[in-house]
Design a protein around this motif. Sequence first.
Motif, short mmCIF file in Angstrom:
data_model
loop_
_atom_site.label_atom_id
_atom_site.label_comp_id
_atom_site.label_asym_id
_atom_site.label_seq_id
_atom_site.Cartn_x
_atom_site.Cartn_y
_atom_site.Cartn_z
N MET A 72 -6.37 -6.41 -14.68
CA MET A 72 -6.98 -6.40 -13.35
C MET A 72 -8.08 -7.45 -13.22
N PHE A 73 -8.51 -8.01 -14.33
CA PHE A 73 -9.52 -9.07 -14.26
C PHE A 73 -8.83 -10.39 -13.94
N ALA A 74 -9.49 -11.18 -13.08
CA ALA A 74 -8.98 -12.52 -12.78
C ALA A 74 -9.36 -13.49 -13.89
N ASP A 75 -10.50 -13.27 -14.49
CA ASP A 75 -11.06 -14.22 -15.46
C ASP A 75 -10.24 -14.20 -16.76
N PRO A 76 -9.70 -15.37 -17.15
CA PRO A 76 -8.91 -15.39 -18.39
C PRO A 76 -9.73 -15.02 -19.62
N GLU A 91 -18.25 -1.79 -16.76
CA GLU A 91 -19.31 -0.83 -17.09
C GLU A 91 -18.71 0.42 -17.74
N ASP A 147 -18.86 3.52 -8.43
CA ASP A 147 -19.74 2.35 -8.57
C ASP A 147 -19.80 1.89 -10.03
N ASP A 150 -22.69 -9.18 -19.13
CA ASP A 150 -23.84 -10.02 -18.81
C ASP A 150 -23.37 -11.34 -18.18
N ARG A 151 -22.37 -11.95 -18.81
CA ARG A 151 -21.98 -13.31 -18.43
C ARG A 151 -20.97 -13.35 -17.27
N LEU A 152 -20.32 -12.24 -17.00
CA LEU A 152 -19.37 -12.21 -15.89
C LEU A 152 -19.97 -11.50 -14.67
N GLU A 153 -20.56 -10.34 -14.89
CA GLU A 153 -21.08 -9.55 -13.75
C GLU A 153 -22.59 -9.64 -13.60
N GLY A 154 -23.25 -10.32 -14.52
CA GLY A 154 -24.70 -10.45 -14.43
C GLY A 154 -25.42 -9.13 -14.61
N LYS A 155 -24.88 -8.26 -15.47
CA LYS A 155 -25.48 -6.93 -15.65
C LYS A 155 -25.88 -6.69 -17.10
#
Lengths: 248, 386
Positions: free
Chosen positions: B211-215, B93, B88, B141-146
């Motif tokens: 592995m991230f989609a976000d450029p 993280e 998880d 914070d800005r991608l996963e809201g954590k």
Amino acid sequence: MDDVTEPGFNRTGAQSSPLSVHSMQLYADERVPEEVSAPDEMPDGREIAAVRCDYAVEAERIGSVPMPGVLTSAFTAALSKLGARKPEVLVDKLGERLAFERIGVRLYQALIDKASALATQQRMPFSVDDLQRLRDDELAHMHVLASALDSLGADSTAQTPAAAVSALAISGLMQVLTDPRTTLVHCLEAMLIAELADNASWDLLISLTAEADQDQFLPQFHSARDSEKAHVRQIRGWLQTVVLGEAS
Amino acid sequence: MDLLENKGVPIDKQSLTWKDMAGKPISKLDDEAFTRVRIILMNALELDALRLSHVGARMNGELRQSLAEIRRVEQHQATAVNGLLSADHSPLETTIAYEQVAVEVTAAVAQREPDPYLAQVYRFGLLEDFDHLYRYSALLDRLEGKDSNNILQGHTDIAPGRPTVDGHRAPVDDLRLPYGRDANFLTKLHATLITAAECQTHDYYMTIGPMFADPVARQLYAEIASVEEQHMTQYGSLLDPRQSFLELWLLHEATEVYGYYSCARSESNPRIREMWERFCDYELGHLHHVCGLFRQYEKRDPAEVLARTLPAPLEFKSQRDFVRDVLAAEVDLRANGVDFVKLARESPVSREYRRRINADGSPSTRVATAYHWTSGTELNRSLKAA
């Protein structure tokens, strides 16, 4: 990038290399392992199930729900009425919705970014302003939930087990929304998954809140659920418009 | 602990099953952050042991069998240790946890390092990893809201350090002076440990970045992985190149003993402590095997390289005050060759390198523009203000 579904040279199927695949199939058929599944069984095997069962039985839990040292008077009064009921269930679920709404803000922001990029290339059934309103709704819901947790004396900044698991479940949606190659249709489908889950989860949270005699939260929770229901209608409608428009 | 007397577990008695290797993970939510720090650090050491062993095997035919036997166990140990991180943890993280390791362990090492030049090197690198933590926290914070503090648990600050955009240097400015032949044992352990940690961080970012989609994320991982490569160069150059391969191997095994010993001394989770103790005994077995090879092939006494007793265990605790002090005093330091200099005297070669590599913009700057860490994520700030 053209935001459309197009025919092309997709190489993934058997038809793209029929002779090779025919030969591969014959070879694999000759070398079938002896412990092959019976025809009426699911083909994935009993051994996998045995391992998963062993681990599930022995596993420790994802984690615990952080409970405050001293609950507020509103909560302790309700607790006394609850008898043996567990307040941590409500705190866990409030934490889950809070995390979900917070990621919802980020999902809508990613959709806004995508829509802004595509706006010059195609007609869209919504405006960026429409999406911003939905994003702002998610933010407002997040604040409602944070306030609810704070007023119970719980820690709204903690990650509860249900929050951790829902983040895991939703992680693929963010991958869809932030991939520069995905189309508006892909993104709307991802948002629909999120909104449908959100709707069902608000229903559950409202029931749980009522059960726990935390009625002070219910007006805002009902309002949030109504707004989420409207989100589903909008996303579903936009998705239908874009897909049917593309197909015609 | 007496390193030369304590023989640990013989290699032929060391064995793990697949279930040992894929055992019960820690709880992301309930276990202490420093349990995760220890896991990441020891995985780094084990992976570095494999790295060193393979390089050594290419150049030392007579050692290949011993290297293969010890490497097999260490690969299994690495698998068991890394398997303690629960699924998880999102890759981002885990990244936050990697940077916590880089900040807290490097800060602990910097304060106990007896050689003032090496201590300066650690303080220099520390401020860059501190900045990485801030940039990745913004992304989380800005991608996963954590909130990255869910991982850091209040031990490590989240604020800008030496800006990552300014940390890109020409290779010549990443080389440092190595420790000498008469270096303190602890100096050698520290350099081996921190080099291993940085190598692992680099390899991890190289693996998960794509592995991230976000450029935005892909660019940030590309940028910070490049800095980690610089750090590998920096810390790797601290090792005395005149050491023989067997000397390096001996030191590495001693560092692994030191690592597991330190972990066992501070671990709060009894189940994990058991693993640290078991693997500490395994490493003593490896160390003594290599001591035998050292005597056989180099005709030297291992005591020339090792101290008889281990130093005091590595500290696993928040180094907040030290990090803040270093940041206040040294954030403007730059490199010029092997020297640390004031901003104005930074190497022109590095300035030119930076001008080119940042020509299309700076991912680390973009992702953290106006980022102000707030407990519960930056979206919580408007609530707090209300």
